[in-house]
Design an enzyme around this catalytic site. Structure first.
Site, short mmCIF file in Angstrom:
data_model
loop_
_atom_site.label_atom_id
_atom_site.label_comp_id
_atom_site.label_asym_id
_atom_site.label_seq_id
_atom_site.Cartn_x
_atom_site.Cartn_y
_atom_site.Cartn_z
N ASP A 34 0.82 -1.22 0.00
CA ASP A 34 0.00 0.00 0.00
C ASP A 34 0.85 1.26 0.00
OD1 ASP A 34 -2.06 -1.65 0.13
OD2 ASP A 34 -2.76 -1.09 2.14
N GLU A 36 3.82 1.79 -1.11
CA GLU A 36 4.47 2.07 -2.39
C GLU A 36 3.46 2.65 -3.38
OE1 GLU A 36 7.21 -0.23 -5.69
OE2 GLU A 36 6.84 -1.19 -3.77
N TYR A 37 2.25 2.06 -3.34
CA TYR A 37 1.19 2.55 -4.22
C TYR A 37 0.87 4.02 -3.90
CZ TYR A 37 -3.33 2.92 -6.54
OH TYR A 37 -4.36 3.33 -7.34
N ASP A 38 0.70 4.29 -2.61
CA ASP A 38 0.34 5.66 -2.20
C ASP A 38 1.39 6.66 -2.65
OD1 ASP A 38 -1.82 4.56 -1.06
OD2 ASP A 38 -1.07 4.65 1.00
N SER A 83 -34.14 -5.92 -20.59
CA SER A 83 -34.22 -6.47 -19.24
C SER A 83 -34.33 -7.99 -19.37
CB SER A 83 -35.44 -5.86 -18.57
OG SER A 83 -35.51 -6.31 -17.27
N LEU A 84 -34.65 -8.69 -18.31
CA LEU A 84 -34.72 -10.15 -18.39
C LEU A 84 -36.08 -10.65 -17.93
CD1 LEU A 84 -31.32 -11.15 -16.75
CD2 LEU A 84 -31.96 -11.56 -19.12
N GLU A 116 -24.72 -17.31 -15.11
CA GLU A 116 -23.97 -16.25 -14.40
C GLU A 116 -24.78 -15.84 -13.18
OE1 GLU A 116 -23.53 -12.84 -17.00
OE2 GLU A 116 -23.18 -14.21 -18.66
N LYS A 118 -26.75 -13.44 -10.91
CA LYS A 118 -27.44 -12.18 -11.24
C LYS A 118 -27.04 -11.18 -10.16
CE LYS A 118 -31.95 -10.38 -12.56
NZ LYS A 118 -31.92 -9.17 -11.79
N ASP A 120 -26.83 -7.92 -7.97
CA ASP A 120 -27.91 -7.05 -7.55
C ASP A 120 -27.42 -5.60 -7.47
OD1 ASP A 120 -30.40 -6.38 -6.80
OD2 ASP A 120 -30.29 -7.21 -4.78
N ARG A 139 -29.35 2.50 -17.52
CA ARG A 139 -30.28 1.90 -18.49
C ARG A 139 -31.49 2.80 -18.74
NH1 ARG A 139 -34.26 -2.76 -18.75
NH2 ARG A 139 -34.74 -2.19 -16.62
N GLU A 176 -23.07 -4.69 -14.70
CA GLU A 176 -23.74 -4.26 -13.47
C GLU A 176 -22.76 -3.53 -12.56
OE1 GLU A 176 -26.85 -5.05 -13.65
OE2 GLU A 176 -27.72 -5.18 -11.64
N TYR A 228 -21.58 -8.08 -18.36
CA TYR A 228 -22.31 -9.29 -18.75
C TYR A 228 -22.64 -9.32 -20.23
CZ TYR A 228 -26.22 -6.17 -17.51
OH TYR A 228 -27.04 -5.10 -17.39
N LYS A 318 -34.93 -16.29 -10.14
CA LYS A 318 -34.76 -15.44 -8.96
C LYS A 318 -34.76 -16.27 -7.68
CE LYS A 318 -35.00 -11.30 -9.15
NZ LYS A 318 -35.96 -10.33 -9.62
N CYS A 410 -21.73 -2.60 31.76
CA CYS A 410 -21.43 -3.58 30.71
C CYS A 410 -22.00 -4.96 31.09
CB CYS A 410 -19.92 -3.66 30.52
SG CYS A 410 -19.39 -5.00 29.46
N CYS A 413 -18.69 -7.23 31.85
CA CYS A 413 -17.76 -7.02 32.96
C CYS A 413 -18.29 -6.05 34.02
CB CYS A 413 -16.41 -6.51 32.44
SG CYS A 413 -16.47 -4.80 31.90
N CYS A 428 -18.19 0.12 26.54
CA CYS A 428 -17.84 -0.37 27.86
C CYS A 428 -16.51 0.28 28.25
CB CYS A 428 -17.69 -1.88 27.79
SG CYS A 428 -16.68 -2.54 29.11
N CYS A 434 -12.14 -6.18 30.43
CA CYS A 434 -13.43 -6.70 29.97
C CYS A 434 -13.19 -7.92 29.08
CB CYS A 434 -14.21 -5.64 29.20
SG CYS A 434 -15.75 -6.28 28.51
#
Ligand code: IVH
Length: 674
Positions: A34, A36-38, A83-84, A116, A118, A120, A139, A176, A228, A318, A410, A413, A428, A434
């Site tokens: 991370d 190195e990426y940053d 659509s499906l 595949e 579906k 959501d 869409r 999607e 898709y 579905k 709590c 504890c 707590c 605890c």
């Protein structure tokens, strides 16, 4: 086009970041640390700040671009977005394909089907012009959608530039956009904390994010895209199967839909596939609401065509609905690993979406208030992306209603429960003692960032904790070889390795130890800052709220938490016994703030220093009270430029920030440390 070596370097940086993004987001196979990426990303931004004329729409920095106007422009789809049709049983799915086979005048067994999950989320069309993302649209009604290019560009699983050269002249990718379950849970957790809008499910959250105006906000929401299919296409490839199109899109840099299968000549197999997926559904990282079965042959797809809004070659089977109504019987309070008390609804058991649900999360007290919930009410529960179901609303009030009250001590504890100003969570205050927080506290203490007890990992801590060998972090130092050697999967050698790494970790730094204690809101940096300021533990233990408020970057919440922590004798006893076990750090005399000559200053180190590693120079500056930052801004006090200093030096010069070479740096700090 500029032809300098610096410009080439800039382009190499872009290619490198794109490659890392692809490995991380599309292939799920991170190829860089991370940090190195940053650093690379920061360099990119620095170069672009200096050369705004070099920036093109394909730079990774452009994922968060300009704000769109407050009404999304309309975009007409060149090819209608369909659509499906839905099927709700195996029989309906069979008969859908039996009819297709009849229309094609072939036996049903001759069909090759492709399945595949579906996803959501919401359907999006992406347009690439000679390999570059030119615009993206929702869409809409299938004919006209909305221009959402500004938010779509922030999604890292969408390439801004297609990977495989030569690119097709025109390509429309359809797929999607969705919010993975973890990102959704995080978003709602934040929303509850900030008392802002809680999203009903990951689909609404994805749609809301894409259609709002602020790309910066969208960029923080962890959205993903999986294709898709194709819309418009002008290119050299000839496809004969749907599965070939998906393989091609993966080559171009898109993510694959997991769990896709081909079924040749056997309907029975896809019934089995549905059952397997229905069971695997909860363990997938994204929400799916069914399985889409498609005829793989494109020639057959074309021959079948579509009716009204949906193709005659694909159907969505579905999963059953996942919302239902039941009664709230009681509310318990669970103490999490960080001490937060979460109300949990105990429900009259009910069968929803394939499982029996008897518990649901209520997030926190603000959420209970928002729902207007009392024990005895009828509630609608939902199994959304999260594995733990939740209460979405009160359907009708019970005849006997009992209010839900946060306990003042709590349940684990018995320590007092408190709420910090402005925060949704109640916690707590049992600190290190605890039991609910025990294993997590130990894991935090032993973790890589803190005491770095390399052979005492999370699993082993949990086992030792459940066996009673570890209660608090102090027990780490009384562990015996047999406590570990007798555990399943462990032996004498591994036990000795654990004890050796505990012994090796005893030599530490004050800041590291303070951070390891896990005082709420005192993270790695905060602990270092406090340690640098006070220099010894006794001074920190006895510091008052006002004294802590003098420390740069330390606010009232942190100051209160530090004071409360060391005011609790049980915590002090644990800390003392750890010190008695031999945990130690270099002794430094406390330097009152007046003797911190660089207090309030921000320094930046760049390039290589010949006399010391960068970490040492950083520690030296911090010991003098300076903050060491990673990037140059107008507020930077001084930049130390070693050998081969690059864009940070250039930036400092352009902003008129003071620059010291290594010799100058040594002279300045030398005067101070003598
Ligand atoms: S194919 C012409 N495949 O479901 C066929 N759709 O209910 C176009 N969806 O609008 C759709 N996952 O947004 C297809 N693997 C998948 C899908 C999928 C999710 C969505 C898509 C479509 C909606 C129809």
């Amino acid at each position: 086009m500029p032809s300098t070596a610096f410009y080439n370097e800039y382009n190499q940086l872009i290619a490198q970041i794109n490659q890392w993004d692809h490995a991380y987001y599309v292939l799920d196979n991170p190829s860089v640390a991370d940090a190195e990426y940053d650093l690379a990303f920061r360099q990119l931004l620095e170069i672009e700040a200096e050369h705004p004329d070099w920036v093109t729409a394909a730079s990774p920095s452009q994922r968060v671009g300009a704000k769109a106007s407050n009404k999304l422009p309309k975009i007409e789809h060149a090819v209608k977005m369909l659509s499906l049709a839905n099927a709700f049983s195996l029989e309906e799915t069979y008969s859908f394909f039996e009819k297709a086979a009849k229309d094609l005048d072939i036996a049903p067994e001759a069909l090759v089907l492709f399945s595949e999950p579906k996803l959501d989320g919401l359907a999006i069309s992406l347009h690439y012009d000679h390999g570059l993302l030119s615009y993206a649209a929702t869409r809409g009604d299938g004919l006209v959608g909305e221009d959402v290019t500004h938010t779509i560009k922030t999604i890292k699983t969408i390439p801004l530039k297609l990977h495989s050269p030569p690119p097709p002249a025109q390509l429309e990718v359809r797929g999607e956009v969705f919010m993975p379950k973890a990102a959704f849970a995080k978003l709602n957790q934040l929303a509850v904390q900030n008392a802002s809008k809680v999203f009903v499910n990951p689909r609404n959250a994805a749609a809301g994010t894409i259609k709002q105006m602020n790309p910066k906000l969208a960029a923080t929401r962890g959205l993903q895209f999986i294709p898709y299919g194709l819309g418009a296409y002008q290119g050299a490839h000839e496809f004969s199967k749907h599965s070939e199109i998906l393989a091609y899109l993966h080559q171009l840099g898109f993510r694959k839909n997991p769990h896709c299968y081909t079924f040749a000549g056997s309907f029975a197999e896809f019934s089995h596939n549905y059952q397997v997926m229905a069971e695997a559904r909860d363990s997938l990282p994204m929400q799916i609401d069914g399985i889409v079965y498609k005829i793989d042959s494109l020639a057959q797809q074309n021959a079948l065509g579509f009716i009204a809004r949906s193709p005659k070659w694909a159907v969505a089977r579905k999963f059953p609905a996942q919302n239902d109504t039941t009664q709230l019987l009681a509310v318990d309070f669970q103490v999490g690993r960080t001490g937060v008390l979460t109300p949990v609804a105990r429900l009259e058991p009910i069968f929803v979406g394939g499982v029996t649900v008897s518990n649901a999360t209520l997030h926190n007290m603000d959420e209970i208030e928002r729902l207007g919930l009392c024990i005895g009410d009828s509630v609608e529960i939902q199994r959304a992306g999260d594995v733990i179901p939740k209460v979405v609303k009160v359907v009708s009030q019970g005849t006997l209603r009992t209010p839900i009250i946060m306990p003042d001590s709590c349940p684990v504890c018995a320590a007092p429960v408190e709420r910090n100003d402005g925060q949704a969570a109640f916690r707590c205050t049992g600190g290190l003692t605890c039991a609910a927080q025990g294993a997590e506290r130990i894991r935090h203490y032993a973790g890589r960032k803190f005491m770095n007890i390399t052979n005492l990992g999370t699993k082993l801590i949990e086992v030792l904790y459940s066996k009673g060998s570890l209660h608090t972090i102090a027990d780490i130092y009384t562990l015996k070889a047999e406590d570990i050697a007798n555990l399943e999967g462990q032996g004498e050698k591994s036990a000795q390795n654990v004890l050796d790494s505990i012994a090796a970790s005893k030599a530490t730094k004050l800041g590291t130890f303070l951070g390891a204690l896990g005082i709420h809101e005192v993270g790695e940096e905060g602990a270092k800052t406090i340690a640098n300021y006070f220099k010894n533990l006794d001074a920190i233990k006895s510091a008052s709220f006002d004294e802590l408020m003098q420390v740069p970057d330390i606010g009232p919440v942190t100051a209160t938490n530090v004071v409360n922590f060391f005011n609790d004798n049980k915590n002090v006893a644990i800390v003392d016994s750890i010190l008695a076990a031999g945990v130690h750090w270099p002794h430094e005399e406390a330097k009152p703030p007046g003797q911190q000559p660089f207090a309030g200053q921000t320094w930046v180190l760049t390039g290589t220093l010949s006399t010391m590693p960068r970490e040492q120079a950083k520690a030296l500056l911090e010991s003098l009270g300076a903050k060491v930052a990673g990037s140059v801004s107008k507020k930077t006090t001084c930049v130390v430029a070693g050998l081969e200093a690059g864009s940070k030096l250039a930036k400092a010069e352009s902003l008129g920030v003071k620059v010291l070479d290594e010799e100058g740096f040594l002279a300045v700090v030398g005067q101070e440390v003598q």
